[in-house]
Motif scaffolding. Structure first.
Motif, PDB file in Angstrom:
ATOM      1  N   VAL B  66       0.697  -1.248  -0.130  1.00 14.46           N
ATOM      2  CA  VAL B  66      -0.209  -0.249  -0.025  1.00 14.46           C
ATOM      3  C   VAL B  66       0.944   1.801  -0.240  1.00 14.46           C
ATOM      4  N   VAL B  67       0.498   1.857  -0.829  1.00 11.43           N
ATOM      5  CA  VAL B  67       1.166   3.108  -0.894  1.00 11.43           C
ATOM      6  C   VAL B  67       0.547   4.340  -0.456  1.00 11.43           C
ATOM      7  N   PRO B  68       1.153   5.095  -0.016  1.00 15.41           N
ATOM      8  CA  PRO B  68      -0.248   7.043   0.322  1.00 15.41           C
ATOM      9  C   PRO B  68      -0.627   7.232  -0.819  1.00 15.41           C
ATOM     10  N   ALA B  69      -2.231   7.913  -0.916  1.00 17.42           N
ATOM     11  CA  ALA B  69      -2.728   8.530  -1.742  1.00 17.42           C
ATOM     12  C   ALA B  69      -1.705   9.323  -2.575  1.00 17.42           C
ATOM     13  N   GLY B  70      -2.280   9.200  -3.618  1.00 22.59           N
ATOM     14  CA  GLY B  70      -2.402  10.939  -4.404  1.00 22.59           C
ATOM     15  C   GLY B  70      -0.834  11.420  -4.921  1.00 22.59           C
ATOM     16  N   GLU B  71      -0.652  11.836  -6.614  1.00 25.03           N
ATOM     17  CA  GLU B  71      -0.093  12.055  -7.546  1.00 25.03           C
ATOM     18  C   GLU B  71       1.256  11.718  -6.839  1.00 25.03           C
ATOM     19  N   SER B  72       1.639  12.164  -5.790  1.00 25.88           N
ATOM     20  CA  SER B  72       3.142  12.430  -5.541  1.00 25.88           C
ATOM     21  C   SER B  72       3.690  11.224  -5.042  1.00 25.88           C
ATOM     22  N   SER B  73       2.718   9.598  -4.573  1.00 19.29           N
ATOM     23  CA  SER B  73       3.712   8.562  -4.629  1.00 19.29           C
ATOM     24  C   SER B  73       4.122   7.827  -6.032  1.00 19.29           C
ATOM     25  N   LYS B  74       3.687   8.995  -7.465  1.00 24.67           N
ATOM     26  CA  LYS B  74       4.252   8.400  -8.465  1.00 24.67           C
ATOM     27  C   LYS B  74       5.928   8.905  -8.393  1.00 24.67           C
ATOM     28  N   SER B  75       6.157   8.164  -6.989  1.00 24.71           N
ATOM     29  CA  SER B  75       8.430   8.610  -7.121  1.00 24.71           C
ATOM     30  C   SER B  75       8.786   7.519  -7.400  1.00 24.71           C
ATOM     31  N   MET B  76       9.797   7.960  -7.771  1.00 21.10           N
ATOM     32  CA  MET B  76      11.007   7.109  -7.489  1.00 21.10           C
ATOM     33  C   MET B  76      11.145   6.375  -5.725  1.00 21.10           C
ATOM     34  N   VAL B  77      10.678   7.173  -5.187  1.00 20.74           N
ATOM     35  CA  VAL B  77      11.223   6.495  -3.976  1.00 20.74           C
ATOM     36  C   VAL B  77      10.031   5.209  -3.432  1.00 20.74           C
ATOM     37  N   ARG B  78       8.838   5.919  -3.807  1.00 17.09           N
ATOM     38  CA  ARG B  78       7.997   4.914  -4.189  1.00 17.09           C
ATOM     39  C   ARG B  78       8.144   3.335  -4.694  1.00 17.09           C
ATOM     40  N   TYR B  79       8.115   4.289  -6.078  1.00 16.12           N
ATOM     41  CA  TYR B  79       9.046   2.931  -6.944  1.00 16.12           C
ATOM     42  C   TYR B  79       9.777   2.305  -6.438  1.00 16.12           C
ATOM     43  N   GLU B  80      10.994   2.180  -5.820  1.00 19.26           N
ATOM     44  CA  GLU B  80      12.134   1.136  -4.646  1.00 19.26           C
ATOM     45  C   GLU B  80      11.401   0.505  -3.907  1.00 19.26           C
ATOM     46  N   GLU B  81      10.378   1.075  -3.052  1.00 18.06           N
ATOM     47  CA  GLU B  81      10.345   0.817  -2.546  1.00 18.06           C
ATOM     48  C   GLU B  81       9.316  -0.357  -2.558  1.00 18.06           C
ATOM     49  N   LEU B  82       8.279  -0.542  -3.645  1.00 20.60           N
ATOM     50  CA  LEU B  82       7.749  -1.548  -4.255  1.00 20.60           C
ATOM     51  C   LEU B  82       8.206  -2.080  -4.908  1.00 20.60           C
ATOM     52  N   LEU B  83       9.423  -2.159  -5.379  1.00 20.27           N
ATOM     53  CA  LEU B  83      10.604  -2.937  -5.478  1.00 20.27           C
ATOM     54  C   LEU B  83      11.456  -3.909  -4.794  1.00 20.27           C
ATOM     55  N   ASP B  84      11.242  -2.953  -3.735  1.00 20.40           N
ATOM     56  CA  ASP B  84      11.874  -4.402  -2.431  1.00 20.40           C
ATOM     57  C   ASP B  84      10.627  -4.575  -1.802  1.00 20.40           C
ATOM     58  N   SER B  85       9.061  -4.562  -1.941  1.00 23.96           N
ATOM     59  CA  SER B  85       8.432  -5.243  -2.091  1.00 23.96           C
ATOM     60  C   SER B  85       8.545  -6.247  -2.329  1.00 23.96           C
ATOM     61  N   CYS B  86       8.610  -6.295  -4.152  1.00 25.48           N
ATOM     62  CA  CYS B  86       8.898  -7.633  -4.861  1.00 25.48           C
ATOM     63  C   CYS B  86       9.785  -8.734  -4.285  1.00 25.48           C
ATOM     64  N   VAL B  87      10.630  -7.977  -3.870  1.00 24.37           N
ATOM     65  CA  VAL B  87      12.135  -9.229  -3.836  1.00 24.37           C
ATOM     66  C   VAL B  87      11.466  -9.490  -2.472  1.00 24.37           C
ATOM     67  N   ASP B  88      11.139  -8.624  -1.505  1.00 25.83           N
ATOM     68  CA  ASP B  88      10.625  -9.577  -0.068  1.00 25.83           C
ATOM     69  C   ASP B  88      10.317 -10.741  -0.144  1.00 25.83           C
ATOM     70  N   VAL B  89       9.266 -10.283  -0.789  1.00 26.69           N
ATOM     71  CA  VAL B  89       7.852 -11.465  -0.302  1.00 26.69           C
ATOM     72  C   VAL B  89       8.085 -12.387  -2.011  1.00 26.69           C
ATOM     73  N   LYS B  90       9.565 -12.293  -2.221  1.00 25.61           N
ATOM     74  CA  LYS B  90      10.037 -13.220  -3.881  1.00 25.61           C
ATOM     75  C   LYS B  90       8.798 -13.744  -4.440  1.00 25.61           C
ATOM     76  N   LEU B  91       8.577 -12.548  -5.706  1.00 20.14           N
ATOM     77  CA  LEU B  91       8.246 -12.355  -6.226  1.00 20.14           C
ATOM     78  C   LEU B  91       8.936 -13.036  -8.032  1.00 20.14           C
ATOM     79  N   ASP B  92       8.048 -14.088  -8.350  1.00 14.64           N
ATOM     80  CA  ASP B  92       9.031 -15.286 -10.037  1.00 14.64           C
ATOM     81  C   ASP B  92       8.936 -14.440 -10.520  1.00 14.64           C
TER      82      ASP B  92
END
Lengths: 359, 359
Positions: B66-92
Motif C-alpha cells: 500500500v502506498v499513500p494516495a495521491g499523485e506524489s506517490s508516483k515517485s522514484m522513492v515509492r518505485y524503489e519501495e515497491l521493488l523492495d516489496s517484490c523482492v521481499d515477498v519473492k515474486l518470481d
C-alpha cells in the motif's frame, strides 16, 4: 571490419567489430539525432572518451556523464543520477545515448535509455571482452542489494560498435573475466573451439585470436537470443554457469571478483553436477588446469557457505516455486535445463569446495 | 459485462467492464500464477482491498503493498519501495502484480511490473473514471521533479478489469477529473457525443451513462493506440489538451489539481489556439459554461506565468529541437498536430488568462 546482424522483435541491429572504429563514429551513427549523451565510467573516460567525442559530428550537441568504475555503480543511486543528467541536458525523444564501457556501463546506460521518456535510442560501445556477451541481446539492468540484475528491461540497442583496439589496454583480470563468457559460449556451441581454448594460455593471446573469439562468441549469443528473446526457452542455456556465479557475486559483494571470473567458477560447478549427477564426461580435469594456469580465483569457493548459496539461488529469477533449475551439459555443445534437488546441490557444492581446498 | 479487446505488439488483452467484477476475480485471472502482489493506495485499500483478496484463488499466495494516495506517490522513492516489496515477498517470473486503484497506481505498479525481473505480468483494476484512459495503451511511468511521466516504459497489462461499482464511492472532484479525459475522447472522435456531454451536468450523471461514456472512451483510446503503439504518429492526438495540462501540474506541484481537471483546462487553451490562430470554430463558449457549471478549477490560469509554462512545455517529451508541437482541432473529431511559435503561445496564453480573470 566484420559485422553481424542481430534480429530482435522490435528491430534488427548491426554489431560492427574492427580496429579503431571509435575514430570513425560519424560513419556509423545516424546524423538525425538532436543530441547525444555519452555515458561512461571513470576508467574508460581517461582512455577513450576524448576519441569518441572528437569523432562524433560537430553538428550534434554531445554531453557526457561519468560514473565510478566498478559493478557497484549498477545501482539505483547511479540510475537516478543518470536520469537526472538526461533531464538536465534536455535529451528528447530523438536523442541518443552511447554506452561507452564494459558490461556494467552497457547494462546501466541501456536501462536508463529504456526508461527515459519511455525509451530512447542507445548504442553499445563495449570496451571489454566480457561485454561481447552483454552488449548483444537487449538485456539491460541494475542490481538490487538482494540480487543481481533484479531490476531491468528487455531493450535492444540500435547498434553495437566494437572497437577491438580498446581491448589492448585491458588488465589481465579483465581478459580473464572476458574469457569466462567466451569459454561458456564455446562450451555451449562448439567442441573443437572449446578444446582449442583449453589448450591455450590467456597471457599468450594474439589480437587475431581475440578478434576471432569475440566474433564467435557474439554469433553464439545472437543466434540464441534471436530464437528466444524473452528467455521462454533456449535462451536459458546462456545461463550456463551463471546460477552459482550470481550467488557468489551477491554473497561476496559485487566487485569483489569480476563477473566473468564468477562465471568461470560457476562453469566448474556445472561440470561437477553434469558429471556426478547425470553421468556426463565433461573434461573437468583439463578445465581445472586451465583455470589454475590462468589464475582464475577458484579459491573463492573456500570462502562461501553452501547453505547461503542455496538461499541466494532461490531468489535468482530463474527460480520457480522454490526449486532450482540448472543448465547442464550432456556433452560439450549439448545443453539442457534440469531441476536439481536442494540436498544434491548442497552435497555437490561441499564436495567441490573440499576438492578445491585440497582435502 | 461488456468487453473490448486491445491489440498490442506483444499480445492482445481484454478490457472487461461490469458491475461487481471484483467479487469474481477467480473467473478472470489465470490460475497459473505462483503468487500475486496487489498494489493499491491508502484510500482504495479501505474500500476494496478486502473484496479483491477474498475473490482471488485461495491456492495462490496473495501479498499486498500500500502506498499513500495521491499523485506524489508516483515517485522514484515509492518505485524503489515497491521493488523492495517484490523482492521481499519473492515474486518470481510467474508471479502477477494487480494494480488496484486510479491512474497513479496503474502507472506506478505497471512500471514496477515492467522492470521487476525485466518484466512480469500485471493486471489493471481501475477504480476511477480517469483511469479508463491510463489503464489502456501500455504507458507506465513515474514522475520526475522536472516533469510528469519522464521515467517509464511501454508495457501492456495482461488484462484490464473495470468494476463499475467502484465508481460509486468517487468524490465529486474525481468524477470531474475523469470527465476531463472523457470529454477529450469525445472531442477527438464524435461530435454528437461531445455536444451531448456539454449539455449535461456531472452531478446528474446516471450509472448507465457513466458506463456508456467509459466504454466509448476506452474504444477511442484502444483504436488509436492499436494503430500507433509508440507514439510515432496518431497516438499524439491523445495529447489533446495535455501539453499545457502537464505544465500546469508540474508548476503547481502534483496533486494540487487533479490530472483530469488540468486536462480540462488544457482543452480550453487548445480551443483558444485552434480558433484564434487557425480559424476553427470550436464551441469554446459552451465549453467554458460546462467547465463553470461543473466547478472545474479554471481559475488556476490566474496563478500561472506564461513564460514559466513555456519553459516547462519545452521539457515536455513531445518537444523536439525546442519547438512546441500542439494537438489542435480543425473541428470536433478532426485533430492534427502543428508547431506553434513561442510568441504566439505567450500571447494566446496571456489573452486566455485575462479572459478568465474577467478583464
Amino acid at each position: 571490419m566484420a559485422s553481424v546482424t542481430v534480429r530482435s522483435s522490435s528491430h534488427d541491429y548491426e554489431v560492427l567489430i574492427g580496429k579503431g572504429l571509435r575514430h570513425n563514429l560519424v560513419e556509423f551513427i545516424s546524423s538525425g539525432y538532436t543530441s547525444i549523451l555519452v555515458i561512461t565510467d571513470s576508467t574508460v573516460k581517461d582512455h577513450y572518451l576524448q576519441d569518441v567525442k572528437e569523432s562524433l559530428s560537430e553538428a550534434t550537441p554531445v554531453f557526457t556523464a561519468v560514473v565510478p568504475a566498478g559493478e557497484s555503480s549498477k545501482s539505483m543511486v547511479r540510475y537516478e543520477e543518470l536520469l537526472d543528467s538526461c533531464v538536465d541536458v534536455k535529451l528528447d525523444r530523438k536523442s541518443l545515448i552511447i554506452a561507452l564501457g564494459g558490461g556494467m556501463i552497457g547494462d546501466l546506460a541501456g536501462f536508463v535509455a529504456s526508461t527515459y521518456l519511455r525509451g530512447i535510442d542507445y548504442i553499445q560501445m563495449p570496451t571489454t571482452i566480457l561485454a561481447h556477451d552483454s552488449s548483444v541481446g537487449g538485456k539491460v539492468a541494475i542490481n538490487h542489494p538482494k540480487g543481481k540484475n533484479l531490476i531491468g528491461s528487455f531493450y535492444h540497442p540500435v547498434k553495437v560498435i566494437y572497437d577491438i583496439e580498446t581491448m589492448e589496454t585491458l588488465p589481465e583480470s579483465e581478459i580473464r573475466s572476458g574469457y569466462g563468457e567466451v569459454i561458456k559460449h564455446a562450451f555451449l556451441s562448439d567442441e573443437d573451439w572449446a578444446h582449442r581454448l583449453l589448450k591455450g594460455k590467456l597471457s599468450e593471446l594474439s589480437v587475431k585470436q581475440l578478434e576471432s573469439d569475440i566474433m564467435k562468441g557474439i554469433q553464439v549469443k545472437a543466434s540464441i537470443v534471436e530464437k528466444d528473446e524473452r528467455e521462454a526457452g533456449i535462451r536459458k542455456y546462456l545461463n550456463l554457469g551463471h546460477t552459482l556465479a550470481h550467488a557468489i557475486e551477491a554473497e561476496l559483494g559485487y566487485g569483489e571478483i569480476t563477473h566473468g571470473e564468477a562465471v568461470a567458477v560457476g562453469l566448474l560447478f556445472m561440470m561437477k553436477l553434469s558429471n556426478e549427477l547425470k553421468g556426463a564426461q565433461l573434461p573437468i580435469q583439463a578445465y581445472k588446469e586451465w583455470l589454475d594456469d590462468n589464475n582464475y580465483p577458484v579459491s573463492v569457493l573456500t570462502r562461501i557457505r553452501p547453505d547461503r548459496m542455496l538461499e541466494r539461488m532461490m531468489l535468482d529469477k530463474k527460480t520457480l516455486r522454490r526449486k532450482i533449475n540448472f543448465v547442464l551439459l550432456h556433452e560439450l555443445s549439448d545443453p539442457y535445463v534440469v531441476e536439481i534437488e536442494e540436498a544434491q546441490l548442497l552435497e555437490q557444492m561441499s564436495l567441490l569446495i573440499n576438492e578445491v581446498s585440497g582435502e
